[in-house]
Write a protein that holds these residues in place. Structure first.
Motif, PDB file in Angstrom:
ATOM      1  N   SER A  67       3.607  -0.999   8.810  1.00  0.00           N
ATOM      2  CA  SER A  67       4.343   0.093   8.183  1.00  0.00           C
ATOM      3  C   SER A  67       5.565   0.433   9.022  1.00  0.00           C
ATOM      4  CB  SER A  67       3.436   1.325   8.069  1.00  0.00           C
ATOM      5  OG  SER A  67       4.149   2.436   7.599  1.00  0.00           O
TER       6      SER A  67
ATOM      7  N   HIS B 129       1.770   3.360   2.242  1.00  0.00           N
ATOM      8  CA  HIS B 129       2.653   3.564   3.391  1.00  0.00           C
ATOM      9  C   HIS B 129       3.087   2.265   4.063  1.00  0.00           C
ATOM     10  CE1 HIS B 129       2.102   7.878   3.267  1.00  0.00           C
ATOM     11  NE2 HIS B 129       0.812   7.677   3.125  1.00  0.00           N
TER      12      HIS B 129
ATOM     13  N   THR C   7      -2.464  -3.871   9.175  1.00  0.00           N
ATOM     14  CA  THR C   7      -1.653  -2.921   8.422  1.00  0.00           C
ATOM     15  C   THR C   7      -0.305  -2.790   9.104  1.00  0.00           C
ATOM     16  OG1 THR C   7      -3.652  -1.728   7.785  1.00  0.00           O
ATOM     17  CG2 THR C   7      -1.564  -0.580   7.500  1.00  0.00           C
TER      18      THR C   7
ATOM     19  N   GLU D 255      -0.458  -4.579   3.781  1.00  0.00           N
ATOM     20  CA  GLU D 255      -1.652  -5.040   4.466  1.00  0.00           C
ATOM     21  C   GLU D 255      -1.879  -6.514   4.171  1.00  0.00           C
ATOM     22  OE1 GLU D 255      -4.995  -2.665   3.245  1.00  0.00           O
ATOM     23  OE2 GLU D 255      -4.373  -0.977   4.514  1.00  0.00           O
TER      24      GLU D 255
ATOM     25  N   LYS E  37       0.867  -1.179   0.000  1.00  0.00           N
ATOM     26  CA  LYS E  37       0.000   0.000   0.000  1.00  0.00           C
ATOM     27  C   LYS E  37       0.905   1.231   0.000  1.00  0.00           C
ATOM     28  CE  LYS E  37      -3.617  -2.552   0.210  1.00  0.00           C
ATOM     29  NZ  LYS E  37      -4.422  -2.773  -0.948  1.00  0.00           N
TER      30      LYS E  37
ATOM     31  N   ASN F 100       6.322   3.327   9.545  1.00  0.00           N
ATOM     32  CA  ASN F 100       5.892   4.568  10.190  1.00  0.00           C
ATOM     33  C   ASN F 100       4.632   4.256  10.994  1.00  0.00           C
ATOM     34  OD1 ASN F 100       4.710   7.053  10.806  1.00  0.00           O
ATOM     35  ND2 ASN F 100       5.397   7.988   8.900  1.00  0.00           N
TER      36      ASN F 100
ATOM     37  N   GLU G 225       2.431   5.906  12.223  1.00  0.00           N
ATOM     38  CA  GLU G 225       1.236   6.684  11.909  1.00  0.00           C
ATOM     39  C   GLU G 225       0.305   5.907  10.978  1.00  0.00           C
ATOM     40  OE1 GLU G 225       1.882  10.706  10.529  1.00  0.00           O
ATOM     41  OE2 GLU G 225       3.675  10.882  11.787  1.00  0.00           O
ATOM     42  N   TYR G 226       0.852   4.898  10.304  1.00  0.00           N
ATOM     43  CA  TYR G 226       0.083   4.178   9.291  1.00  0.00           C
ATOM     44  C   TYR G 226      -0.166   2.710   9.609  1.00  0.00           C
ATOM     45  CZ  TYR G 226       1.145   8.388   6.688  1.00  0.00           C
ATOM     46  OH  TYR G 226       1.262   9.699   6.298  1.00  0.00           O
TER      47      TYR G 226
END
Length: 128
Positions: free
Chosen positions: A22, A8, A20, A11, A6, A24, A26-27
């Motif tokens: 990542s 960022h 999900t 999944e 995806k 990061n 935040e994602y």
């Protein structure tokens, strides 16, 4: 499992929903968070079963991650993990807890998978 890229991260669909992942947070979940979670929860589940087989059922087990040491010089590799177990139960015999931890480490597939690459420190407290 199948992971799809995806914007960022990646999944996957599981029987419990979408996961999900990542780099990061935040994602999504960061990969090291999933590694730490796998080690903690595998150990806790195995410990729960061992306590039941030893006729010392836990009313609750809380696992606190006290330390995750990552080596920035080697791709932020996880080198040390300190898990603190808070074991609650009226039937818990503290004189048998060292044996419980020995059997837990021996039978936890996640711990056995990293035993020679991550230092696992396990501490505990028993609450009646």
């Amino acid at each position: 499992m199948k992971f799809e890229m995806k914007e960022h991260g990646f999944e996957t669909e599981t029987e419990f929903g979408k996961l999900t992942i990542s780099g990061n947070e935040e994602y999504g979940f960061r990969p090291y968070q999933l590694l730490v979670s796998s080690l903690a929860v595998c150990s806790g589940g195995v410990m729960r079963n061992i306590l039941e087989k030893m006729r010392m059922p836990a009313e609750n087990i809380t696992i606190e991650v006290k330390e995750v040491h990552r080596n920035a010089e080697f791709a932020n590799r996880v080198e040390k993990l300190h898990l603190h177990f808070i074991i609650e139960g009226h039937a818990i015999d503290e004189s048998k807890i060292n044996k419980v931890f020995e059997l837990t480490k021996k039978n936890c597939s996640m711990a056995q998978s990293v035993i020679h690459s991550i230092e696992l420190v396990e501490t505990y407290e028993v609450r009646k």
